[in-house]
Design a protein around this motif. Sequence first.
Motif, short mmCIF file in Angstrom:
data_model
loop_
_atom_site.label_atom_id
_atom_site.label_comp_id
_atom_site.label_asym_id
_atom_site.label_seq_id
_atom_site.Cartn_x
_atom_site.Cartn_y
_atom_site.Cartn_z
N GLY A 1 99.09 -24.83 37.72
CA GLY A 1 99.18 -23.96 38.89
C GLY A 1 98.08 -22.91 38.94
N LYS A 2 97.16 -22.91 37.98
CA LYS A 2 96.11 -21.89 37.93
C LYS A 2 95.01 -22.17 38.93
CE LYS A 2 96.62 -20.59 33.07
NZ LYS A 2 95.91 -20.50 31.77
N LEU A 3 94.44 -21.07 39.46
CA LEU A 3 93.27 -21.20 40.32
C LEU A 3 92.08 -21.66 39.48
CD1 LEU A 3 93.22 -18.03 42.61
CD2 LEU A 3 94.12 -20.28 43.13
N GLN A 4 91.30 -22.54 40.03
CA GLN A 4 90.09 -23.01 39.33
C GLN A 4 88.89 -22.24 39.88
OE1 GLN A 4 90.53 -27.19 40.12
NE2 GLN A 4 91.95 -27.46 38.42
N TRP A 5 88.79 -20.98 39.44
CA TRP A 5 87.83 -20.04 40.03
C TRP A 5 86.69 -19.69 39.09
CZ3 TRP A 5 87.10 -15.20 37.70
CH2 TRP A 5 88.00 -14.89 36.68
N ARG A 6 86.84 -19.95 37.81
CA ARG A 6 85.91 -19.41 36.83
C ARG A 6 84.46 -19.82 37.09
NH1 ARG A 6 88.27 -18.58 30.85
NH2 ARG A 6 90.43 -18.15 31.32
N GLU A 7 84.25 -21.08 37.43
CA GLU A 7 82.88 -21.57 37.60
C GLU A 7 82.20 -20.95 38.82
OE1 GLU A 7 82.94 -25.80 37.67
OE2 GLU A 7 83.63 -26.00 35.59
N SER A 8 82.96 -20.32 39.71
CA SER A 8 82.38 -19.70 40.91
C SER A 8 82.11 -18.21 40.73
CB SER A 8 83.32 -19.90 42.11
OG SER A 8 83.51 -21.26 42.38
N SER A 9 82.49 -17.66 39.58
CA SER A 9 82.38 -16.21 39.39
C SER A 9 80.98 -15.82 38.92
CB SER A 9 83.41 -15.72 38.38
OG SER A 9 83.03 -16.08 37.06
N THR A 10 80.67 -14.54 39.08
CA THR A 10 79.46 -13.99 38.49
C THR A 10 79.56 -14.14 36.97
OG1 THR A 10 78.08 -11.99 38.46
CG2 THR A 10 80.43 -11.67 38.25
N PRO A 11 78.44 -14.18 36.23
CA PRO A 11 78.53 -14.36 34.77
C PRO A 11 79.36 -13.27 34.11
CG PRO A 11 76.28 -14.69 35.53
CD PRO A 11 77.06 -14.16 36.71
N ILE A 12 80.49 -13.64 33.55
CA ILE A 12 81.36 -12.71 32.84
C ILE A 12 81.84 -13.38 31.56
CG2 ILE A 12 82.14 -11.40 34.85
CD1 ILE A 12 84.60 -13.13 34.99
N SER A 13 82.29 -12.57 30.62
CA SER A 13 82.70 -13.09 29.32
C SER A 13 84.00 -13.87 29.42
CB SER A 13 82.89 -11.93 28.33
OG SER A 13 84.02 -11.15 28.69
N ARG A 14 84.19 -14.76 28.46
CA ARG A 14 85.43 -15.53 28.42
C ARG A 14 86.63 -14.61 28.26
NH1 ARG A 14 86.14 -19.30 23.43
NH2 ARG A 14 87.10 -17.43 22.59
N GLU A 15 86.46 -13.52 27.49
CA GLU A 15 87.58 -12.60 27.25
C GLU A 15 88.02 -11.92 28.55
OE1 GLU A 15 85.56 -13.48 23.55
OE2 GLU A 15 84.81 -12.72 25.48
N PHE A 16 87.04 -11.56 29.39
CA PHE A 16 87.40 -10.91 30.65
C PHE A 16 88.05 -11.92 31.60
CE2 PHE A 16 86.04 -8.68 34.73
CZ PHE A 16 87.06 -7.74 34.64
N CYS A 17 87.54 -13.16 31.61
CA CYS A 17 88.19 -14.23 32.39
C CYS A 17 89.63 -14.41 31.96
CB CYS A 17 87.43 -15.55 32.20
SG CYS A 17 86.05 -15.79 33.32
N ASP A 18 89.83 -14.42 30.64
CA ASP A 18 91.18 -14.61 30.11
C ASP A 18 92.11 -13.49 30.55
OD1 ASP A 18 90.37 -16.92 28.89
OD2 ASP A 18 90.13 -16.03 26.90
N LEU A 19 91.59 -12.26 30.61
CA LEU A 19 92.43 -11.14 31.05
C LEU A 19 92.85 -11.32 32.51
CD1 LEU A 19 93.74 -8.39 30.83
CD2 LEU A 19 91.49 -7.33 31.18
N ILE A 20 91.91 -11.71 33.36
CA ILE A 20 92.26 -11.94 34.78
C ILE A 20 93.30 -13.05 34.88
CG2 ILE A 20 91.37 -12.54 37.05
CD1 ILE A 20 90.41 -9.83 35.97
N GLU A 21 93.12 -14.14 34.09
CA GLU A 21 94.10 -15.24 34.08
C GLU A 21 95.47 -14.73 33.60
OE1 GLU A 21 93.77 -18.24 35.12
OE2 GLU A 21 91.71 -18.95 34.85
N TYR A 22 95.46 -13.89 32.58
CA TYR A 22 96.69 -13.31 32.03
C TYR A 22 97.46 -12.56 33.11
CZ TYR A 22 99.37 -10.49 28.56
OH TYR A 22 100.35 -9.88 27.81
N MET A 23 96.75 -11.78 33.92
CA MET A 23 97.40 -11.01 34.98
C MET A 23 97.95 -11.92 36.08
SD MET A 23 94.49 -8.05 35.18
CE MET A 23 95.13 -7.26 36.64
N MET A 24 97.33 -13.09 36.27
CA MET A 24 97.73 -13.99 37.37
C MET A 24 98.66 -15.10 36.91
SD MET A 24 94.22 -14.49 39.57
CE MET A 24 93.47 -15.51 38.29
N ALA A 25 99.25 -14.99 35.74
CA ALA A 25 100.14 -16.05 35.25
C ALA A 25 101.22 -16.35 36.29
CB ALA A 25 100.77 -15.63 33.93
#
Length: 622
Positions: free
Chosen positions: A241-265
């Motif tokens: 059910g997760k959005l597949q958004w990571r590849e479209s984002s500005t260059p950001i760290s995996r840890e920050f991506c994970d935090l955004i994913e954590y908030m959107m669980a």
Amino acid sequence: MITNTIMIEPNQLLQNRYLVLKKLGKGGFAQTFEVDDRGIRKVLKVLTLGRFSQQESKQKAVDLFQREAAVLSRLNHPGIPKVEPDGYFVVPQETDESLHCLVMEKIDGVTLKEWRTENRNYILTQEQAISWLKQLVEILEQLHRQDLIHRDIKPSNIMIRPDGQLVLIDFGAVREITATYLQRQRDNITGTVIISTGYTPPEQMEGHAVPQSDFFALGRTFVYLLTGKSPTDFDRNPRTGKLQWRESSTPISREFCDLIEYMMATFQGQRPQKPQMILKCIEDIVSPKPPLPPPPPIPQMQHGLNQNKPRSILGIIFRFLQTKNPVVPWEKVKLRRTLTGHKDIIESIAISSDGETIVSGSYDGTIKLWSLRTGELQNTLKGHNNRITCIAISPDGQTIASGSYDQSIKLWSLSTGKFLQTLEDRPDRVRDIAFSPNGQVLLSIGEWEIKLWAVRTGRLLRILAGNSQAARLVAFSPDSNTCAIGSLNGTLELWHPNIGRQLRTFANRMCGIGAIAFSPDGQILASGSGNTIDFWQPQTGKLLNSFSIDSDSISSLAFSPDGKILASASGTIVEMWNVETHKRLSKLSGHAKPVYSLAFNPDGDILVSGASDQTLKIWQWV
């Protein structure tokens, strides 16, 4: 009398204090005006009741408006518009209903949506995004400390002042968490539903907003700020059910991506439970802990050597020990062929026990049978009228089982493609299925129930206890005595299917379970959660080992027949791992869209992957 016109005009004086200067705008349930309060510019918000025809609806709107006034008057933070205790008042009307008014601080600035437009659709850097996220979480901390939920966080409800301070606005949807509200939640009584498409979490759509609902909306807001696209523009992983958004984002760290994913669980229990948890994650990203010091060097083995002739003796030893590096399976891989023919996402694949046939199930509603050796399409099975979510082949290689969103499980002859029967008992959208290794039973996970079927008769044997709303994946142990069930809420459970008893629950993850697989000897249960692979000991529930991968959320895992290799799919990448050392042996790229299913052939030298790019790829180690 009901009217849509609010009788407030420029130069009108209200409460002998507020001089109306001009109309600012209209939206939602209110109109706004700029007023002068003894030399200070402020905003007057006037409730619009004319759009409501029912008295009950009008009263509800008034209640929400009064709640907004009460909330803002008791909060004091630079990120929240100020309202004085007497900022709410009612202006009587001769012919129309009274006007409900609220005067608040005028925020000099624009909304984040307007800000992006004014800055030529600028996309945030990680540094800016972290700074903004911290500000907004600190604002939410003030709200939640007062037992309040905003319920409508989105880019158009966040303003930025000229000094860079962010301000959360539009508190018309705010909700106070009272004992009565919590009791209504427990009694499953739906409250007022506030929906902003793309930003509202699932539980709020059902009228059950909680503080963690604000975190979901805030995470979706940062998807917009980091990609420049609305959350509704992205596909969702059908398993997680997760959005597949990571590849479209500005260059950001995996840890920050994970935090955004954590908030959107998807499930509120898998999100941060308090604002402080998000702030701690931000702190760890900005100031990571220093790495552990390296271990002390291993002493050189010089005991017993003649120090006068070290080169010759060491050279002899080196030449004696030196051998040609053995070939390691799956260190070198070639793409043998790509199979095309499906017209939609390929969600599930399986390979027959004789290694001759690949079976694939697609969202296009068809099942296709392919020759593994030649890649030739041998048959197309039609019978489902909705997306096919899962495919399984019986251990004896005779029967194909398929599950679909059309609420049916169908059995087919592998050799002839003939339809055999439909398993029916209280229709339910099917998410995953698995044959027991002895071939006698079929386990299915539906939208509401986990069912056990007798393969030979098609009879429903039992419904396993528990609610399967979050359950997505099932895998049988090699001895057929236990099965593992993985869920979107992060739980991984082990069951004894024959007696319907739950044996144990493994430690929860903050991310949902995206993939599970038993090793061929049954000694390891592998699970993929976020970008982490866990190895569990099924008999004890002990976590044997855990390691992280570099790619996006894990969607499929498969052990090689000898149990020495683990294949993982994550985003568009397939990775091959040494089970014992966790060393990555190879990284397979070739799919244009995310991979959802993996399967080894019986010899373990071929891997097949199915993806949302509507293709199957056949890989072979060389």
